[in-house]
Write an enzyme that holds these catalytic residues in place. Structure first.
Site, PDB file in Angstrom:
ATOM      1  N   ASP A 107       0.854  -1.239   0.179  1.00  9.78           N
ATOM      2  CA  ASP A 107      -0.056   0.007   0.046  1.00  9.78           C
ATOM      3  C   ASP A 107       0.779   1.131  -0.062  1.00  9.78           C
ATOM      4  OD1 ASP A 107      -1.915  -1.763   0.674  1.00  9.78           O
ATOM      5  OD2 ASP A 107      -2.780  -0.795   1.953  1.00  9.78           O
ATOM      6  N   SER A 247       7.327   4.984   5.962  1.00 10.02           N
ATOM      7  CA  SER A 247       8.495   4.668   5.137  1.00 10.02           C
ATOM      8  C   SER A 247       8.079   4.692   3.845  1.00 10.02           C
ATOM      9  CB  SER A 247       9.085   3.358   5.807  1.00 10.02           C
ATOM     10  OG  SER A 247      10.431   3.505   5.563  1.00 10.02           O
TER      11      SER A 247
END
Length: 293
Positions: A107, A247
């Site tokens: 995702d 991240s």
């Protein structure tokens, strides 16, 4: 990929909050930033978030980020990182099995950049070389003329990631570094993806040739937790997970392997990102690759 673009609300990169602007745009803030971006503090935060002492953070985190716990295997979280790295129910992340598809490994918010003369520029002030991203690996030259796909994960995203195609591992490596945020404010100031610590893997795949997948750590991320690579993996098999923090996952694709519409490159140049989900088709293989020999 045109269908993907037109079925989603393409998002401009968000404005960063006052705290990050203070850290990255003031003298005092930059002094405070130094210990924050260091790995020892990240490891300390990681140990706390792995402990039962962090359990009270779970409910506020779930509420603030609108997380539907019923979409996940969510019984008996022992600590905050159990919640953060929660495993989604597989029917909610089906993996496109078409041999002519490139699927998203995670995702995230997708940007795509061409690789020319060994460089890719995914932010205003940041010049990246593919050689630097891969820590000097000699196979970096294979990606000249190809595409760099950057998936930026925010804290509300699902933080497990998978292999984008079936194949076998050629080699992997860990590159030590700092831990800046991967929010736009840092990306505009410095080459974060080559300054942050990261792990990379080179695969020989069934349909995409040689692929590089890079997981980039970020500020206060406890760790990048990759599983040991099996002798053979399949598309959609889980590769690993991030523990706390937003991240980035980066894919490097060889030239002539996938079709990327010019509209996608233009959106990325305008700092607009495309929301994607792990396992969904994000690009087609190039016709030359699909044709039988």
């Amino acid at each position: 990929m045109e269908q993907l673009i037109h079925s989603r609300t393409v998002l401009p990169r968000p404005r960063d909050g006052a705290a990050l602007r203070f850290l990255y745009h003031t003298t005092v803030g930059r002094l405070l930033l130094k210990p924050l971006r260091a790995r020892p503090l990240s490891r300390l935060c990681g140990r706390f978030l792995d402990s039962t002492l962090s359990k009270p953070l779970i409910k506020p985190f779930v509420r603030k980020n609108g997380i539907r716990l019923e979409d996940f295997f969510s019984d008996n979280f022992r600590c905050f990182n159990d919640c953060f790295s929660r495993r989604i129910r597989p029917e909610l992340r089906p993996v496109d099995a078409s041999p002519d598809a490139l699927v998203a490994p995670c995702d995230g918010l997708l940007s795509v950049y061409p690789i020319h003369s060994g460089t890719v520029i995914p932010a205003k002030q940041s010049l990246y070389t593919i050689n630097d991203l891969l820590g000097g690996d000699p196979m970096a030259a294979r990606f000249e003329g190809g595409a760099c796909l950057v998936f930026r994960l925010c804290v509300n995203h699902y933080h497990r990631y998978c292999y984008p195609d079936g194949g076998r591992l050629l080699r992997n490596g860990f590159i030590p570094g700092e831990l800046h945020t991967v929010r736009p404010i840092a990306l505009e100031q410095m080459a974060v993806f080559v300054r942050n610590c990261r792990e990379y893997a080179l695969f020989e795949t069934d349909h995409l040739g040689t692929v590089a997948q890079i997981e980039v750590g970020a500020m206060l991320v406890g760790k990048i937790a990759n599983h040991p690579a099996p002798e053979r993996f399949e598309r959609g098999d889980e590769k690993g997970m991030f523990l706390y923090g937003g991240s980035t996952v980066i894919l490097l694709i060889e030239p002539g392997r996938i079709q990327i519409p010019e509209e996608v490159f233009a959106l990325s140049a305008e700092e607009k990102e495309i929301p994607v989900c792990m396992g969904e088709r994000i690009a087609d293989l190039a016709e030359a690759v699909q044709r039988p020999a």
